[in-house]
Write an enzyme that holds these catalytic residues in place. Structure first.
Site, PDB file in Angstrom:
ATOM      1  N   SER A   1      10.392  -2.014  -7.655  1.00 43.33           N
ATOM      2  CA  SER A   1      10.912  -0.658  -7.460  1.00 43.33           C
ATOM      3  C   SER A   1      11.797  -0.631  -6.235  1.00 43.33           C
ATOM      4  O   SER A   1      11.563  -1.368  -5.267  1.00 43.33           O
ATOM      5  CB  SER A   1       9.756   0.334  -7.275  1.00 43.33           C
ATOM      6  OG  SER A   1      10.243   1.597  -6.860  1.00 43.33           O
TER       7      SER A   1
ATOM      8  N   TYR B   1       1.807   2.997  -3.241  1.00 38.93           N
ATOM      9  CA  TYR B   1       2.762   2.371  -4.165  1.00 38.93           C
ATOM     10  C   TYR B   1       3.854   1.625  -3.394  1.00 38.93           C
ATOM     11  O   TYR B   1       4.161   0.467  -3.703  1.00 38.93           O
ATOM     12  CB  TYR B   1       3.374   3.448  -5.056  1.00 38.93           C
ATOM     13  CG  TYR B   1       4.298   2.940  -6.128  1.00 38.93           C
ATOM     14  CD1 TYR B   1       3.789   2.399  -7.312  1.00 38.93           C
ATOM     15  CD2 TYR B   1       5.673   2.992  -5.980  1.00 38.93           C
ATOM     16  CE1 TYR B   1       4.634   1.933  -8.311  1.00 38.93           C
ATOM     17  CE2 TYR B   1       6.528   2.533  -6.971  1.00 38.93           C
ATOM     18  CZ  TYR B   1       5.996   2.002  -8.137  1.00 38.93           C
ATOM     19  OH  TYR B   1       6.848   1.548  -9.122  1.00 38.93           O
TER      20      TYR B   1
END
Length: 302
Positions: A175, A188
């Protein structure tokens, strides 16, 4: 300094210039993409979201067999049936990548029932969308175990055979938040930063291993259930990516042996800005784009 070292120092800038020019030419005239007809592809988190689209895209582009790993049998079965209808052999196994023993056990079952995995796609991930103080300790551990350590176990399970065969590919769906974190997703962002370091180290470690490569994909916010409810201030300027587009670009990158893929390409500019802009300027960018509050409406998977 001896003569050889001096020559190397003189040649180094020339080598760098050569590689930059070569990369530019490859962008204009890409090499022929490799054939997938002999590849056995395993996708973790393959039952839904980006994982489901990745499995379908590998099937569409000619992969020989698809293997799905995940924790929810209903989703795995549905995706497996879709891929089978596309004409590709597809198998699914219940496996939690956070559980090291289960990964090694299921990897052995896969080798016995399906064969050698030649493309491993580490896609499984979770996000809890809370601040550090609001996030439960067990939830924080879960993020690290699935998003980061899970890659250690799956790669250790399948990479040795790829090295023996001198044929294989390890893919990580990472990501852009690994390089540009946001508040409200500290678990995350941290796990993805660790995952990126893992892939960068692995990619360099495999440079002298013929036939085995890596691809790390760093997408912007993707429109899936996992990030349901996340809002940016200017969605017209920063629209969420479609998971099918991420899947298609990822498979294309694997076939082109591309080591790192940023989606969209404008994310390169974001990373470049971070390297030289003062912190206060970066904070203003976050305020302008609304990333400070984008997780305030986060719902996640229902």
């Amino acid at each position: 300094m001896d003569l050889i070292s001096a020559c190397r120092m003189v040649l180094f800038p020339v080598q760098m210039l050569f590689h930059v020019v070569r990369a530019s030419v490859c962008l204009l005239f890409p090499d022929r993409k490799k054939d997938l007809s002999r590849e056995v592809v395993l996708v973790t988190g393959g039952g839904r979201g980006i994982g489901r689209h990745l499995a379908k895209e590998f099937s569409k582009q000619g992969a020989k067999k698809i293997i799905l790993w995940g924790r929810t049998e209903k989703c795995l079965k549905e995706t497996s049936e879709e891929i089978s209808l596309m004409g590709t052999e597809c198998y699914y196994f219940i496996c939690d990548v956070a559980n090291r023993e289960e990964v090694y056990r299921q990897a052995k079952v896969v080798r016995e029932k399906v064969g050698d995995v030649t493309i491993l796609v580490n896609n499984a991930a979770v996000v809890h969308g809370k601040s550090l103080m609001d996030c439960d300790d067990d939830a924080l551990l879960k993020s690290q175990h699935i998003n980061t350590l899970g890659q250690f176990w799956t790669t250790k399970a399948f990479l040795p055979r790829m090295l023996e065969l001198q044929h294989g590919h390890v893919v990580c769906i990472n990501s852009i938040l690994s390089q540009s974190p946001i508040p409200g997703a500290i678990d995350y962002c941290t796990s993805k930063a660790s995952s990126l370091a893992f892939m960068e180290s692995l990619t360099l470690g495999l440079l002298d291993c013929p036939g085995v490569g890596c691809t790390t994909v760093l997408p912007f916010h993707t429109n899936t259930e996992m990030f349901q409810g996340m809002r940016v201030r200017f969605p017209q300027l920063f629209p969420p990516l479609k998971p099918e587009v991420v899947a298609q670009k990822t498979v294309d990158a694997v076939r082109a042996d591309k080591a790192f893929l940023y989606l969209p390409w404008t994310m390169h500019a974001l990373v470049a800005l971070k390297s030289f802009m003062p912190q206060i300027a970066l904070e203003e960018i976050h305020k302008f784009t609304g990333s400070y509050t984008c997780m305030n409406t986060f719902k996640g998977r229902t």
